[in-house]
Design an enzyme around this catalytic site. Structure first.
Site, PDB file in Angstrom:
ATOM      1  N   LYS A  98       0.816  -1.221   0.000  1.00 45.07           N
ATOM      2  CA  LYS A  98       0.000   0.000   0.000  1.00 45.07           C
ATOM      3  C   LYS A  98       0.852   1.274   0.000  1.00 45.07           C
ATOM      4  O   LYS A  98       0.475   2.274  -0.609  1.00 45.07           O
ATOM      5  CB  LYS A  98      -0.936   0.008   1.210  1.00 45.07           C
ATOM      6  CG  LYS A  98      -2.023  -1.047   1.138  1.00 45.07           C
ATOM      7  CD  LYS A  98      -2.948  -0.908   2.330  1.00 45.07           C
ATOM      8  CE  LYS A  98      -3.995  -1.995   2.339  1.00 45.07           C
ATOM      9  NZ  LYS A  98      -4.973  -1.807   3.419  1.00 45.07           N
ATOM     10  N   ASN A 136      -5.007   1.915  -1.372  1.00 46.77           N
ATOM     11  CA  ASN A 136      -5.514   0.548  -1.594  1.00 46.77           C
ATOM     12  C   ASN A 136      -6.258   0.407  -2.918  1.00 46.77           C
ATOM     13  O   ASN A 136      -6.717  -0.681  -3.247  1.00 46.77           O
ATOM     14  CB  ASN A 136      -6.398   0.074  -0.423  1.00 46.77           C
ATOM     15  CG  ASN A 136      -7.756   0.757  -0.393  1.00 46.77           C
ATOM     16  OD1 ASN A 136      -8.018   1.686  -1.146  1.00 46.77           O
ATOM     17  ND2 ASN A 136      -8.629   0.285   0.477  1.00 46.77           N
ATOM     18  N   ASP A 173     -10.737   2.985   2.736  1.00 42.41           N
ATOM     19  CA  ASP A 173     -11.164   2.477   4.055  1.00 42.41           C
ATOM     20  C   ASP A 173     -12.067   3.468   4.787  1.00 42.41           C
ATOM     21  O   ASP A 173     -13.058   3.080   5.393  1.00 42.41           O
ATOM     22  CB  ASP A 173      -9.942   2.178   4.934  1.00 42.41           C
ATOM     23  CG  ASP A 173      -9.171   0.969   4.448  1.00 42.41           C
ATOM     24  OD1 ASP A 173      -9.781   0.116   3.773  1.00 42.41           O
ATOM     25  OD2 ASP A 173      -7.968   0.881   4.728  1.00 42.41           O
ATOM     26  N   GLY A 214     -16.407  -4.840  11.936  1.00 42.62           N
ATOM     27  CA  GLY A 214     -15.972  -4.152  10.721  1.00 42.62           C
ATOM     28  C   GLY A 214     -16.239  -4.895   9.417  1.00 42.62           C
ATOM     29  O   GLY A 214     -15.707  -4.505   8.375  1.00 42.62           O
TER      30      GLY A 214
END
Ligand code: ATR
Length: 247
Positions: free
Chosen positions: A45, A67, A82, A216
């Site tokens: 990343k 990402n 994210d 999550g």
């Protein structure tokens, strides 16, 4: 599944890049004129950020990690999705506008979600960490009137509505630093980690009076959906996908 839902004809596959050959692997991928974009995972990343630094979203700049890569014309754009995924999944469960949000943890995971959370217009976004100096350093990097670093006891006085665990403590079954009373007004306790059963953080939050607790997994699906939208311009319906894939 997103492609099926939106009627897109795509090919999405895995490429294993050698540890010392990420850039070559990306170049080989984009040598195909049909290549639109790709996701990037550990340990690449940071390298993906370097490749796309000139054209990346603010949270990627803050996290120095990307990402999702997207080719538009001759330019390579980099995103970290994210934070968008987290905000989307929080909004699946609760309101954020005008609320008081607490982030626990100040590692890479926390860094990448601060700007999208601020974008949801909370009244206050607090960040706390076992090592407080790391939280303070994120606040220094992302200056914003509604964003501050606090001790856990200061956070408790603000009666947060939403409390998000961004530490890696759940991965080892540990609780991050918490304090009795912290969850008394909490509508949603959210653990960025997911597993087949509730995490220690989720269990503790519920015992302490949080009205709901969520892991999550939805964030994982939503960050993928955000990447899909970047590549295709289409927004897939995520609820059914989350339900179908949930471990
Ligand atoms: P990530 O990229 O997943 O964020 P990281 O950058 O290594 O991983 O950050 C880990 C975070 O989890 C940090 O905030 C860390 O706290 P410190 O900065 O004090 O190290 C936090 N963390 C990990 N284990 C913890 C534990 N058992 N209790 C509290 N915090 C913990």
């Amino acid at each position: 599944m997103f492609a099926e839902l939106t009627g897109e004809d795509i090919h999405y596959d895995k490429i294993e890049a050698p540890v010392d050959g990420f850039e070559q692997a990306v170049n080989a991928f984009f040598a195909d004129e049909l290549a639109v974009g790709c996701n990037v995972t550990v340990p690449f990343k940071e390298k993906a950020f370097v490749l796309s630094e000139a054209n990346c979203n603010p949270e990627a700049k803050t996290a120095k990690a990307v990402n999702t890569l997207h080719r538009e014309g001759n330019a390579l754009f980099g995103y970290t999705t994210d934070g968008m995924g987290l905000v989307a999944d929080l909004l699946n469960a609760t309101e954020l506008k005008g609320k008081r949000i607490l982030l626990i943890g100040a590692g890479g995971a926390a860094r990448g979600v601060v700007q999208p959370l601020l974008g949801s217009e909370p009244e206050l976004l607090m960040i706390t960490n076992r090592t407080l100096a790391k939280a303070e350093s994120i606040v220094t990097d992302i200056k914003h009137d509604a964003f501050c670093a606090v001790s856990i006891e200061e956070a408790k006085k603000q009666l947060p509505d939403v409390i998000i665990n961004c530490t890696s403590a759940s991965l080892t079954g540990d609780l991050p630093m918490v304090s009795d009373g912290l969850f008394s007004q909490c509508k949603l306790a959210y653990d960025m980690v997911y597993s087949a059963k509730a995490t220690s953080f989720m269990n503790y939050a519920k015992e302490q009076g949080a009205r709901s607790a969520k892991d999550g997994f939805g964030m994982l699906v939503e960050q993928a959906a955000a990447a899909f939208t970047i590549w295709t311009g289409k927004t897939p319906e995520t609820a059914g996908v989350i339900q179908k894939l949930r471990p």
